[in-house]
Design a protein around this motif. Structure first.
Motif, short mmCIF file in Angstrom:
data_model
loop_
_atom_site.label_atom_id
_atom_site.label_comp_id
_atom_site.label_asym_id
_atom_site.label_seq_id
_atom_site.Cartn_x
_atom_site.Cartn_y
_atom_site.Cartn_z
N ALA A 1 6.37 27.91 38.52
CA ALA A 1 5.45 26.83 38.14
C ALA A 1 6.22 25.55 37.84
CB ALA A 1 4.63 27.26 36.93
N LEU A 2 7.34 25.69 37.15
CA LEU A 2 8.17 24.52 36.85
C LEU A 2 8.73 23.90 38.13
CD1 LEU A 2 10.17 25.87 33.77
CD2 LEU A 2 8.43 24.06 33.74
N GLY A 3 9.11 24.76 39.08
CA GLY A 3 9.64 24.25 40.34
C GLY A 3 8.61 23.44 41.11
N ILE A 4 7.38 23.94 41.16
CA ILE A 4 6.31 23.20 41.85
C ILE A 4 6.02 21.89 41.12
CG2 ILE A 4 3.88 23.24 42.50
CD1 ILE A 4 5.69 25.01 44.21
N THR A 5 6.04 21.93 39.78
CA THR A 5 5.83 20.71 39.00
C THR A 5 6.90 19.68 39.31
OG1 THR A 5 4.82 21.99 37.20
CG2 THR A 5 5.64 19.78 36.66
N TRP A 6 8.14 20.13 39.39
CA TRP A 6 9.26 19.25 39.71
C TRP A 6 9.12 18.64 41.09
CZ3 TRP A 6 15.08 20.89 40.23
CH2 TRP A 6 15.90 19.77 40.00
N LEU A 7 8.67 19.45 42.05
CA LEU A 7 8.48 18.97 43.42
C LEU A 7 7.42 17.87 43.47
CD1 LEU A 7 9.06 19.31 46.45
CD2 LEU A 7 7.30 21.08 46.51
N VAL A 8 6.30 18.08 42.78
CA VAL A 8 5.24 17.08 42.75
C VAL A 8 5.71 15.80 42.03
CG1 VAL A 8 2.93 16.56 41.86
CG2 VAL A 8 3.42 18.81 42.85
N ALA A 9 6.39 15.98 40.89
CA ALA A 9 6.89 14.83 40.14
C ALA A 9 7.91 14.04 40.96
CB ALA A 9 7.53 15.29 38.83
N PHE A 10 8.74 14.74 41.72
CA PHE A 10 9.74 14.08 42.56
C PHE A 10 9.07 13.28 43.67
CE2 PHE A 10 12.89 14.06 46.05
CZ PHE A 10 13.93 13.41 45.40
N ALA A 11 7.99 13.81 44.22
CA ALA A 11 7.25 13.09 45.26
C ALA A 11 6.69 11.78 44.71
CB ALA A 11 6.12 13.96 45.80
N PHE A 12 6.18 11.81 43.48
CA PHE A 12 5.70 10.58 42.84
C PHE A 12 6.85 9.61 42.61
CE2 PHE A 12 1.84 12.99 41.77
CZ PHE A 12 0.87 12.01 41.98
N PHE A 13 8.01 10.14 42.22
CA PHE A 13 9.17 9.28 41.99
C PHE A 13 9.60 8.58 43.28
CE2 PHE A 13 13.85 8.97 42.28
CZ PHE A 13 14.06 8.00 41.31
N VAL A 14 9.63 9.31 44.39
CA VAL A 14 10.00 8.72 45.67
C VAL A 14 9.01 7.63 46.06
CG1 VAL A 14 10.24 9.17 48.15
CG2 VAL A 14 11.21 10.77 46.48
N PHE A 15 7.71 7.90 45.84
CA PHE A 15 6.68 6.90 46.13
C PHE A 15 6.88 5.66 45.27
CE2 PHE A 15 2.53 5.03 45.10
CZ PHE A 15 2.09 4.68 46.37
N TRP A 16 7.18 5.87 43.98
CA TRP A 16 7.38 4.74 43.06
C TRP A 16 8.59 3.91 43.47
CZ3 TRP A 16 11.44 3.68 39.59
CH2 TRP A 16 11.18 2.65 38.69
N VAL A 17 9.68 4.57 43.80
CA VAL A 17 10.89 3.86 44.21
C VAL A 17 10.64 3.04 45.47
CG1 VAL A 17 13.21 4.18 45.16
CG2 VAL A 17 12.54 5.42 43.12
N ALA A 18 9.92 3.63 46.42
CA ALA A 18 9.69 2.98 47.70
C ALA A 18 8.74 1.79 47.58
CB ALA A 18 9.13 3.99 48.70
N THR A 19 7.75 1.88 46.70
CA THR A 19 6.73 0.83 46.62
C THR A 19 7.05 -0.28 45.62
OG1 THR A 19 5.47 2.16 45.01
CG2 THR A 19 4.89 2.38 47.35
N THR A 20 7.97 -0.04 44.72
CA THR A 20 8.30 -1.06 43.71
C THR A 20 9.57 -1.83 44.04
OG1 THR A 20 9.56 0.53 42.38
CG2 THR A 20 7.20 0.28 41.89
N GLY A 21 10.29 -1.41 45.06
CA GLY A 21 11.54 -2.06 45.40
C GLY A 21 12.72 -1.55 44.59
N GLU A 22 12.47 -0.57 43.71
CA GLU A 22 13.55 -0.04 42.90
C GLU A 22 14.57 0.75 43.72
OE1 GLU A 22 14.30 -0.30 39.43
OE2 GLU A 22 13.00 -2.01 39.81
N TRP A 23 14.28 1.03 44.98
CA TRP A 23 15.25 1.71 45.84
C TRP A 23 16.54 0.90 45.94
CZ3 TRP A 23 16.81 -1.15 49.99
CH2 TRP A 23 15.96 -2.19 50.41
N LYS A 24 16.43 -0.41 45.72
CA LYS A 24 17.62 -1.27 45.81
C LYS A 24 18.64 -0.90 44.73
CE LYS A 24 14.90 -5.15 47.63
NZ LYS A 24 14.42 -6.54 47.38
N GLN A 25 18.17 -0.30 43.64
CA GLN A 25 19.08 0.08 42.56
C GLN A 25 20.03 1.20 43.00
OE1 GLN A 25 19.16 -1.46 39.69
NE2 GLN A 25 17.16 -2.40 39.39
N TYR A 26 19.70 1.89 44.10
CA TYR A 26 20.48 3.04 44.53
C TYR A 26 21.29 2.77 45.79
CZ TYR A 26 17.35 5.30 41.25
OH TYR A 26 16.65 5.64 40.11
N VAL A 27 21.27 1.52 46.27
CA VAL A 27 22.06 1.17 47.45
C VAL A 27 23.54 1.23 47.08
CG1 VAL A 27 22.61 -0.61 49.13
CG2 VAL A 27 20.23 -0.28 48.40
#
Length: 214
Positions: free
Chosen positions: A55-81
């Motif tokens: 259950a924790l693993g599935i929760t982490w997977l869903v939370a990570f998907a939201f994180f990727v979406f947030w990074v991609a749509t807010t421009g914060e991906w630049k922080q990881y270049v």
């Protein structure tokens, strides 16, 4: 950039802080239940530990998907270049400069929250290690469906070992990360910033900080 009169500037958004602490809690809980599944100790019992871990693993997977979406749509991906600019200065600082009270060569700003070493580390974590753990964990979870998915040629023991090695790598990162949180101007300064969102300006003068980061 927002600044307070006491020499602080707003660095971490609510979502960043939420994601940071959620991920920390998930990693610790996954490690605990995972080691119980491997028989290292008994707390929940094998069956319950497996259920909670899944259950924790599935929760982490869903939370990570939201994180990727947030990074991609807010421009914060630049922080990881990744960058090599001031890489050796940062390495030298953590090697001995920090023990001599020298200033950090790459002070944090809202547009550059991570120094070159952090960028490489966090990029490797987010783009390689975490997806690897989620993939191997998902394969382990779907073991009974391998034949239907055309994955009958896989080795369960190989997947299990790969997942375990990845877990040790994440634990190693966690230990180093906890240590690095103590390297601010006070041992709890970075932890406090991740709780409140407000980071201390290096010279304590927000007006000077704004000039440097304009």
């Amino acid at each position: 950039m927002s600044a307070q009169g006491n020499g602080k500037f707003y660095l971490y958004t609510r979502y960043e802080r939420f994601w940071h602490w959620l991920q920390a809690a998930l990693i610790i809980a996954l490690a605990a239940t995972g080691f119980e599944v491997h028989g290292s100790f008994t707390l929940l019992g094998y069956k319950r530990a497996v259920t909670v871990h899944s259950a924790l693993g599935i929760t982490w997977l869903v939370a990570f998907a939201f994180f990727v979406f947030w990074v991609a749509t807010t421009g914060e991906w630049k922080q990881y270049v990744p960058t090599t600019k001031k890489m050796f200065e940062v390495m030298r600082y953590y090697g001995y400069g920090i023990f001599q009270g020298q200033p950090h060569p790459c002070p944090k700003t809202p547009d550059a929250k991570h120094n070159p070493l952090q960028r490489l580390t966090y990029l490797a974590l987010a783009a390689a290690l975490l997806p690897f753990m989620m993939l191997t964990g998902l394969l382990y979870w779907l073991y009974n469906d391998w034949a239907a998915l055309g994955l009958g040629g896989l080795s369960l023991s190989a997947v299990a070992v790969a997942h375990l090695l990845g877990a040790f790598a994440i634990l190693a990162f966690l230990v180093v990360h906890v240590y690095m949180t103590t390297t601010g101007h006070t041992p709890l300064a970075h932890v406090k910033a991740m709780c409140t969102g407000w980071e201390d300006a290096e010279d304590g003068k927000p007006e000077d900080w704004e000039k440097r980061t304009a």
